[in-house]
Every structure is written in C-alpha cells, then in structure tokens.
Design a protein around this motif. Structure first.
Motif, PDB file in Angstrom:
ATOM      1  N   PHE A 444       0.834  -1.191   0.000  1.00 47.78           N
ATOM      2  CA  PHE A 444       0.000   0.000   0.000  1.00 47.78           C
ATOM      3  C   PHE A 444       0.873   1.246   0.000  1.00 47.78           C
ATOM      4  CE2 PHE A 444      -2.490  -3.424   1.695  1.00 47.78           C
ATOM      5  CZ  PHE A 444      -3.739  -3.243   1.114  1.00 47.78           C
ATOM      6  N   ALA A 445       0.317   2.335  -0.484  1.00 46.49           N
ATOM      7  CA  ALA A 445       1.082   3.573  -0.630  1.00 46.49           C
ATOM      8  C   ALA A 445       1.229   4.269   0.725  1.00 46.49           C
ATOM      9  CB  ALA A 445       0.400   4.500  -1.635  1.00 46.49           C
ATOM     10  N   GLY A 446       1.906   3.606   1.647  1.00 46.37           N
ATOM     11  CA  GLY A 446       2.195   4.170   2.963  1.00 46.37           C
ATOM     12  C   GLY A 446       3.658   3.956   3.286  1.00 46.37           C
ATOM     13  N   THR A 447       3.967   3.875   4.562  1.00 41.51           N
ATOM     14  CA  THR A 447       5.355   3.670   4.981  1.00 41.51           C
ATOM     15  C   THR A 447       5.669   2.190   5.073  1.00 41.51           C
ATOM     16  OG1 THR A 447       4.794   3.654   7.332  1.00 41.51           O
ATOM     17  CG2 THR A 447       5.246   5.804   6.322  1.00 41.51           C
ATOM     18  N   VAL A 448       6.956   1.902   5.207  1.00 44.44           N
ATOM     19  CA  VAL A 448       7.395   0.520   5.403  1.00 44.44           C
ATOM     20  C   VAL A 448       6.727  -0.058   6.646  1.00 44.44           C
ATOM     21  CG1 VAL A 448       9.381  -0.913   6.001  1.00 44.44           C
ATOM     22  CG2 VAL A 448       9.598   0.838   4.221  1.00 44.44           C
ATOM     23  N   LYS A 449       6.725   0.723   7.713  1.00 43.30           N
ATOM     24  CA  LYS A 449       6.149   0.271   8.982  1.00 43.30           C
ATOM     25  C   LYS A 449       4.670  -0.062   8.821  1.00 43.30           C
ATOM     26  CE  LYS A 449       7.279   2.698  12.540  1.00 43.30           C
ATOM     27  NZ  LYS A 449       7.335   3.838  13.491  1.00 43.30           N
ATOM     28  N   GLU A 450       3.939   0.804   8.127  1.00 42.75           N
ATOM     29  CA  GLU A 450       2.501   0.580   7.952  1.00 42.75           C
ATOM     30  C   GLU A 450       2.234  -0.671   7.126  1.00 42.75           C
ATOM     31  OE1 GLU A 450       1.115   5.297   8.067  1.00 42.75           O
ATOM     32  OE2 GLU A 450       1.528   4.284   6.164  1.00 42.75           O
ATOM     33  N   ASN A 451       3.073  -0.949   6.152  1.00 43.95           N
ATOM     34  CA  ASN A 451       2.875  -2.138   5.325  1.00 43.95           C
ATOM     35  C   ASN A 451       3.158  -3.419   6.093  1.00 43.95           C
ATOM     36  OD1 ASN A 451       2.198  -1.897   2.253  1.00 43.95           O
ATOM     37  ND2 ASN A 451       3.373  -0.054   2.761  1.00 43.95           N
ATOM     38  N   ILE A 452       4.151  -3.408   6.969  1.00 46.68           N
ATOM     39  CA  ILE A 452       4.411  -4.597   7.778  1.00 46.68           C
ATOM     40  C   ILE A 452       3.299  -4.770   8.808  1.00 46.68           C
ATOM     41  CG2 ILE A 452       5.991  -5.692   9.400  1.00 46.68           C
ATOM     42  CD1 ILE A 452       8.289  -4.264   8.014  1.00 46.68           C
ATOM     43  N   ARG A 453       2.874  -3.662   9.431  1.00 42.48           N
ATOM     44  CA  ARG A 453       1.821  -3.729  10.446  1.00 42.48           C
ATOM     45  C   ARG A 453       0.495  -4.201   9.869  1.00 42.48           C
ATOM     46  NH1 ARG A 453       2.392   1.140  13.298  1.00 42.48           N
ATOM     47  NH2 ARG A 453       3.342   0.137  15.123  1.00 42.48           N
ATOM     48  N   PHE A 454       0.357  -4.197   8.558  1.00 41.12           N
ATOM     49  CA  PHE A 454      -0.851  -4.705   7.923  1.00 41.12           C
ATOM     50  C   PHE A 454      -1.098  -6.155   8.317  1.00 41.12           C
ATOM     51  CE2 PHE A 454      -3.666  -5.846   4.357  1.00 41.12           C
ATOM     52  CZ  PHE A 454      -4.503  -4.744   4.362  1.00 41.12           C
ATOM     53  N   GLY A 455      -0.032  -6.866   8.688  1.00 44.24           N
ATOM     54  CA  GLY A 455      -0.184  -8.254   9.114  1.00 44.24           C
ATOM     55  C   GLY A 455      -0.865  -8.393  10.457  1.00 44.24           C
ATOM     56  N   ARG A 456      -0.685  -7.389  11.335  1.00 42.15           N
ATOM     57  CA  ARG A 456      -1.356  -7.401  12.647  1.00 42.15           C
ATOM     58  C   ARG A 456      -1.490  -5.968  13.129  1.00 42.15           C
ATOM     59  NH1 ARG A 456       2.105  -9.781  16.292  1.00 42.15           N
ATOM     60  NH2 ARG A 456       2.049  -8.148  17.885  1.00 42.15           N
ATOM     61  N   ALA A 457      -2.707  -5.464  13.154  1.00 43.82           N
ATOM     62  CA  ALA A 457      -2.932  -4.034  13.380  1.00 43.82           C
ATOM     63  C   ALA A 457      -2.451  -3.559  14.740  1.00 43.82           C
ATOM     64  CB  ALA A 457      -4.420  -3.717  13.218  1.00 43.82           C
ATOM     65  N   ASP A 458      -2.442  -4.444  15.761  1.00 42.90           N
ATOM     66  CA  ASP A 458      -2.068  -4.027  17.114  1.00 42.90           C
ATOM     67  C   ASP A 458      -0.589  -4.248  17.422  1.00 42.90           C
ATOM     68  OD1 ASP A 458      -2.093  -6.766  17.140  1.00 42.90           O
ATOM     69  OD2 ASP A 458      -3.226  -6.966  19.009  1.00 42.90           O
ATOM     70  N   ALA A 459       0.211  -4.526  16.401  1.00 40.88           N
ATOM     71  CA  ALA A 459       1.633  -4.814  16.625  1.00 40.88           C
ATOM     72  C   ALA A 459       2.377  -3.556  17.062  1.00 40.88           C
ATOM     73  CB  ALA A 459       2.252  -5.381  15.357  1.00 40.88           C
ATOM     74  N   SER A 460       3.309  -3.735  17.989  1.00 45.78           N
ATOM     75  CA  SER A 460       4.152  -2.617  18.434  1.00 45.78           C
ATOM     76  C   SER A 460       5.299  -2.419  17.459  1.00 45.78           C
ATOM     77  CB  SER A 460       4.699  -2.908  19.834  1.00 45.78           C
ATOM     78  OG  SER A 460       5.600  -4.011  19.786  1.00 45.78           O
ATOM     79  N   ASP A 461       6.019  -1.306  17.606  1.00 49.24           N
ATOM     80  CA  ASP A 461       7.178  -1.048  16.753  1.00 49.24           C
ATOM     81  C   ASP A 461       8.243  -2.126  16.944  1.00 49.24           C
ATOM     82  OD1 ASP A 461       5.864   1.154  15.872  1.00 49.24           O
ATOM     83  OD2 ASP A 461       7.165   2.624  16.854  1.00 49.24           O
ATOM     84  N   ASP A 462       8.414  -2.587  18.178  1.00 47.50           N
ATOM     85  CA  ASP A 462       9.399  -3.649  18.439  1.00 47.50           C
ATOM     86  C   ASP A 462       9.011  -4.942  17.726  1.00 47.50           C
ATOM     87  OD1 ASP A 462      10.906  -1.956  20.012  1.00 47.50           O
ATOM     88  OD2 ASP A 462       9.998  -2.619  21.896  1.00 47.50           O
ATOM     89  N   ASP A 463       7.708  -5.255  17.719  1.00 49.37           N
ATOM     90  CA  ASP A 463       7.232  -6.451  17.000  1.00 49.37           C
ATOM     91  C   ASP A 463       7.532  -6.336  15.513  1.00 49.37           C
ATOM     92  OD1 ASP A 463       6.229  -7.534  19.353  1.00 49.37           O
ATOM     93  OD2 ASP A 463       4.234  -6.664  19.054  1.00 49.37           O
ATOM     94  N   ILE A 464       7.323  -5.140  14.964  1.00 51.99           N
ATOM     95  CA  ILE A 464       7.558  -4.917  13.539  1.00 51.99           C
ATOM     96  C   ILE A 464       9.034  -5.091  13.200  1.00 51.99           C
ATOM     97  CG2 ILE A 464       7.535  -3.136  11.739  1.00 51.99           C
ATOM     98  CD1 ILE A 464       4.951  -2.091  13.037  1.00 51.99           C
ATOM     99  N   ILE A 465       9.891  -4.542  14.023  1.00 50.83           N
ATOM    100  CA  ILE A 465      11.336  -4.657  13.780  1.00 50.83           C
ATOM    101  C   ILE A 465      11.780  -6.110  13.894  1.00 50.83           C
ATOM    102  CG2 ILE A 465      13.612  -4.040  14.687  1.00 50.83           C
ATOM    103  CD1 ILE A 465      12.400  -1.332  15.501  1.00 50.83           C
ATOM    104  N   ALA A 466      11.241  -6.829  14.881  1.00 51.23           N
ATOM    105  CA  ALA A 466      11.596  -8.246  15.041  1.00 51.23           C
ATOM    106  C   ALA A 466      11.158  -9.048  13.820  1.00 51.23           C
ATOM    107  CB  ALA A 466      10.936  -8.794  16.307  1.00 51.23           C
ATOM    108  N   ALA A 467       9.967  -8.757  13.291  1.00 45.34           N
ATOM    109  CA  ALA A 467       9.491  -9.467  12.100  1.00 45.34           C
ATOM    110  C   ALA A 467      10.365  -9.144  10.898  1.00 45.34           C
ATOM    111  CB  ALA A 467       8.035  -9.103  11.821  1.00 45.34           C
TER     112      ALA A 467
END
Length: 599
Positions: A444-467
C-alpha cells in the motif's frame, strides 16, 4: 419510483435535520410570498396616489406611511430571508454529505464482502465508476431535492389559493397552463432517463480505460503504445462529449418548451387582466401582484422541470449503484456461523471438486470437464507439516490453496480445519489464523512500517522490527532515507521486487499464523537473497502447517509431503526421495527437466 424510494432511504437517519431544513425552506417560501404585496402597496397606495398627495397634506402623509411600511417590510423580509436561507443551505449540505458518506461506506463494505471471483471478472475501473460517477450522480437527491420538492409543492398550493382569492376569474384563465406543463415534463422524462444511462455507462468506460492505462503504464511505454492508448482514450472522451451534448439538447428543449408554455400563460392573463383593470374591475396593483404570484408559481414549475433533468441522471446512477449493492457474494457467512476457535492446523480435503466458468465458480449441477479446476481431491495435512504443491501451469495449485482461506467454496465436497467445515465458521475468524505470501505481493502507498503492520494491526514497533529482522529485511530498511518511516510509493514502486517480497514475508511473520501459504514466495529474489530468506522461512514454518506452491523444485526438497497435481487431480504424492524413485512419474520428469545439465 422504487429506485427513488430506496435512494431516499439514506436520508432516514437524518429526518430531524431534514425537518429543520424543511422549516427553513418553508419560511423562505413564505417570505417570498410577501414581496408581491409590497409592489401592490407601492402601486396602489403610493405611486397611484401621487397627484392627490401633492395637493393634500393628509394624502401625502398616508402615502408616506405606506411607502415607509413597504420599505421596512421589504427590508425585514430580505434580512430574514438571507439568514434563513444560509441556515437552510448549511443543513442541506450537512444532510447530503452524511447521506453520501453512508452510501459510499455501504459500497465499500460491499467491495470488502465480494469474493475474489468477482474481481477476477470485473474491471477495477468499473467498480471505481460506481463509487465516483454513479454515486456522485445520486448526490443531487441528498442535498435539497426532497425538501425543495415538498416546499415547492406547498408553495404552489398556497399561491393557487392566493390567486383565487385575488381574482378567481383570472385564476381560472391561468389554471390550464399547469397541466400543460405537467404533460411537457412527462414527455421528456423517458428520453432524459435513457440518456442518463448512456452517460453513466460511458463514464464507466472512461474510468476503466484510465485505470488500466495508469496501472499498465510500464507495459504501454515498453511496447511504445502511448499513441494508441491516447487515441483510444480520446475516442471514449469524444463519445462522452456526444452523449453530454444530446443530454444538454434534451434538457434545453425541456426547459425551452416549458418556458414557452409558462410565458404563454402569463401573456393571456396579462391581456385579460389588463382589460379588467382598464374597466376598473381590479386595480393595477392587484394585477401586478397577481402576475407576480403567477410568476412565483412558475418558480416551482421551473424547479420541477430542472428536477426532471437532474432526477433522470440521478436515478440512472442509482440503478447502477443498487445493481452493484444487490450482488450476492458467492462466498458468505451462514446466519448461524460460529467463530473458529484457536486451531492446531489440521487441514482436510474431502472429495473436493471445484469448477468455474471464466473466473466464476459454478454450481455442482453445471460442472463439466471443461470447467473443472480440481477433481475429487482427498487429502489430510497434519498440524506442523510442510506440504508442497507442484505441477505444470494450470494444474490447479493456486485454486487448491485458495480454498483453505475460503476465497472460494468447493463446488462439491468440503474443506475442514481441525474438523470444522469452513462453511460453518466465520470468514474473519478463519483468515485471522492464516497468513499468505503471494507471488506478486501488493504494498500500500504508505510507509514501510505501515505495510508490515498490515499483518497485525495491534503490533508494536518492536514487534515490527523483530518481524523485519526475521525476514532479513531490517538491514535494507535501515538503509532507506527514513528507515521504517520511508514511503514505499504506490504499489511499492520505490522498492525492488526482492525488497517488496521481504516486506511481505515480514508481514506474514508478524501475523504469527497457524497455517501459512507460500505462493512462489521466493520467486522475486536473486540466488543470494533466496538463500538468506530460506533460513527465515525455515524459522517461520516451524510449528505451522505450511502449503508451498513452487515451480523451482529446489525450494520444496525438504517438504514433509509433495503433492503433484495435473489437470486438477493429485497424480502423485510423497517425499522428494519417494517421488524421485519413480522413474516414469511426473515429478521425476519435472525434476530432470529443471536440473538437466546441473552437476
């Protein structure tokens, strides 16, 4: 009428605001009825008494009183009219925008409800046209149309009563004008509606062509088809211009004929009323007031004429909108569907047959050999096992895995997870426990973080970095201009194919699913990147039921079981070693063809 009533249903939640707007409109209409009497006062009590007022001071005072009264009455009605008119406009806008918001929200919910099969056969541009052109055409129904209709009807009735009170003979002379106007409006209704349909259909074609040209701009440039695309788009726009001109001509003809009928009625009344005024049967002021009221009565008539033009276009759009809203999804939750509880991941296919016509699933009674994509599939994947699907293109691999998240329902047989028939559980609870990495992943036309968080909307920034680390994406993300806050562009245009694939893997890792589907998940990676990601995939697949579609057999060598599909059937199954030992098998031939000449 049925379409109109259904369209107006969206105003129902805002009936209080509509009533307030109606009150403002009625006040405005009432104030407009005062002004003709101001002219009557000026003519009869002021200007008609000029000679007497010049000779008699008492007559002068009377005329001055009426002049002052008329001026103050005019001022009061003008100021009050301006205030009420502003409030009326605000309320109309508020109600109209909220009704359109509700309509477009319902359209979007319908888009989300429709199965993938619908979008396989329906162009995106046509769906966009429903949102933009067809729904937009309906907006006229939600601004002031309903209140204006009621107001103008009431205003017309009041004016008719006033006309008969002023001079009933003149009113009888004027009356035949209005049935003739009604006949004129009725005559123009059908052609205006037909042209409205043509406008909406042509607008849909323009939208489709524009969307496809933008989405396929790379191919257009690569094959030097710019001129051809421009020519095609120009032809569509030319067609739109022609239809719009016809719509304008019919609208102008509608307005012109009604204007001639109205002016003819005024001319007749003016002639007869002038005769009576000359004989002293009515005063000049009364005649002017009568003509003013008659002109005011044509105000509602013009409204009905314009409403006829606008309404036909709005109803044409409404029919297309409701046609879209009335599409019944081929995959939908049962009324008594239950949420799927946390699963272990056992997947079972029981005598599954799936058939389609074009891209649409068909009923069991219409299955033919030509339409079958899967035929009598029986299979069980135990929790935590890795299942690979191989076979030539068109063998049914993608259809097979599409049945697991219930993108489609089997034509015959059933798919079960942990013993639950997928048709008995809600789609949301099912798909919440499944993650997929497609061959061509959408960003999607958003940020890298937003595209990864698409997998789980309630994920924290630490969860995103770990993934991202697990998907071997963290290093390239940190090298970007703004790291995880970098905009990826439309469809991930600022990233390479391999980078987009790694973000898709990170998205799947973040979801932490019990069932994982990988559709050529490493196809966009070079050999070095693929080797690094294989480690991430091994970690991701651990403890999960995995389905891997692969054309490169090197990616499925360690699968617990390999299913070889051909023409919609499982023709072989086993481990890599077992299948390779079959000297005449399909898998052996595929393997030898891929690795021919490799030491």
């Amino acid at each position: 009428m049925k379409v109109l009533l259904r369209a107006l249903h969206y105003l129902r939640p805002y009936w209080r605001l509509q009533c307030l707007a109606l009150l403002c409109a009625l006040v405005t209409a009432g104030l407009n009825l005062v002004q003709p009497w101001v002219f009557a006062i000026l003519i009869d009590q002021v200007f008609g008494q000029v000679t007497e007022a010049r000779r008699d001071p008492a007559a002068f005072d009377r005329s001055l009183y009426w002049l002052t009264f008329a001026a103050l009455l005019w001022l009061a009605t003008t100021v009050l009219n301006a205030i009420v008119h502003a409030a009326r406009g605000y309320l109309f806008t508020l109600v109209g925008e909220r009704a359109m918001m509700d309509l477009r929200n319902q359209l979007f919910r319908q888009v989300m409800r429709l199965p993938l099969a619908h979008f396989s056969r329906e162009r995106v541009g046509r769906v966009m046209s429903v949102f933009n052109n067809d729904a937009g055409a309906m907006q006229v129904l939600y601004t002031s149309t309903l209140v204006d209709l009621i107001t103008n009807v009431l205003q017309a009735l009041v004016i008719l009563v006033v006309l008969f009170r002023i001079h009933w003979q003149l009113a009888l002379i004027a009356l035949p004008t209005y049935p003739l106007l009604a006949f004129t409006l009725r005559y123009f209704s059908k052609p205006m509606r037909d042209i409205g349909h043509e406008v909406q259909e042509q607008a849909a074609k323009v939208s489709e062509n524009l969307q496809e040209s933008i989405a396929g701009v790379r191919e257009v440039k690569a094959f030097t088809q710019e001129q051809r695309q421009q020519s095609g788009f120009g032809d569509l726009l030319g067609g739109m211009v022609g239809i719009r001109l016809r719509q304008t001509l019919w609208g102008s003809a509608n307005g012109g004929v009604t204007h001639c009928v109205a002016m003819g009625g005024i001319l007749i009344v003016m002639w007869w009323g002038g005769r009576w005024a000359l004989r002293g049967d009515l005063t000049p002021g009364t005649l002017v007031a009568f003509l003013q009221y008659m002109g005011n009565l044509f105000g509602p008539t013009w409204f009905f004429a314009n409403l006829n033009v606008m309404l036909q276009g709005a109803l044409a759009g409404a029919e297309r909108v409701f046609e879209f809203l009335d599409i019944v999804p081929s995959v939908k939750d049962k009324p008594d569907a239950k949420p799927l509880p946390p699963i272990a991941g056992r997947v079972e296919f029981r005598h599954v047959t799936f058939a389609y016509e074009g891209d649409a699933p068909v009923q069991a009674t219409t299955v033919t050999e030509r339409t079958v994509a899967l035929k009598d599939i029986n299979f069980v994947a135990e929790p935590g096992k890795v299942i690979a699907l191989v076979g030539p293109s068109g063998a049914g691999k993608s259809t097979f895995v599409s049945l697991i998240p219930r993108f489609y329902d089997p034509t015959e047989g059933s798919v079960l997870i942990d013993g639950y028939d997928l048709r008995d559980v809600t789609q949301e609870s099912l798909r919440a426990q499944i993650a997929q990495v497609f061959q061509e992943n959408f960003l999607f036309a958003g940020t890298v973080k937003e595209n990864i968080r698409f997998g789980r909307a309630d994920a924290s920034d630490d969860d995103i970095i770990a993934a991202a680390r697990a998907a071997h994406a963290h290093d390239f993300i940190m090298a970007l201009e703004k790291g995880y806050d970098t905009e990826v562009g439309e469809r991930g245009a600022k990233l390479s194919g391999g980078q987009k694939q790694r973000l898709a893997l990170a998205r799947a890792i973040l979801r932490n699913p019990k069932i994982l589907i990988l559709d050529e998940a490493t196809s966009a990676l070079d050999s070095e990147s693929e080797a690094a990601i294989q480690d991430a995939l091994q970690h991701l697949m651990r403890g999960r039921t995995c389905f891997i579609i692969a054309h490169r057999l090197s990616t499925v060598l360690n699968a617990d079981e390999i299913l070889v599909l051909s023409e919609g059937r499982i023709v072989e199954r086993g481990t890599h070693a077992q299948l390779l030992s079959n000297g005449s098998g399909v898998y052996r031939r595929l393997y030898e063809k891929q690795f021919e000449g490799v030491a």
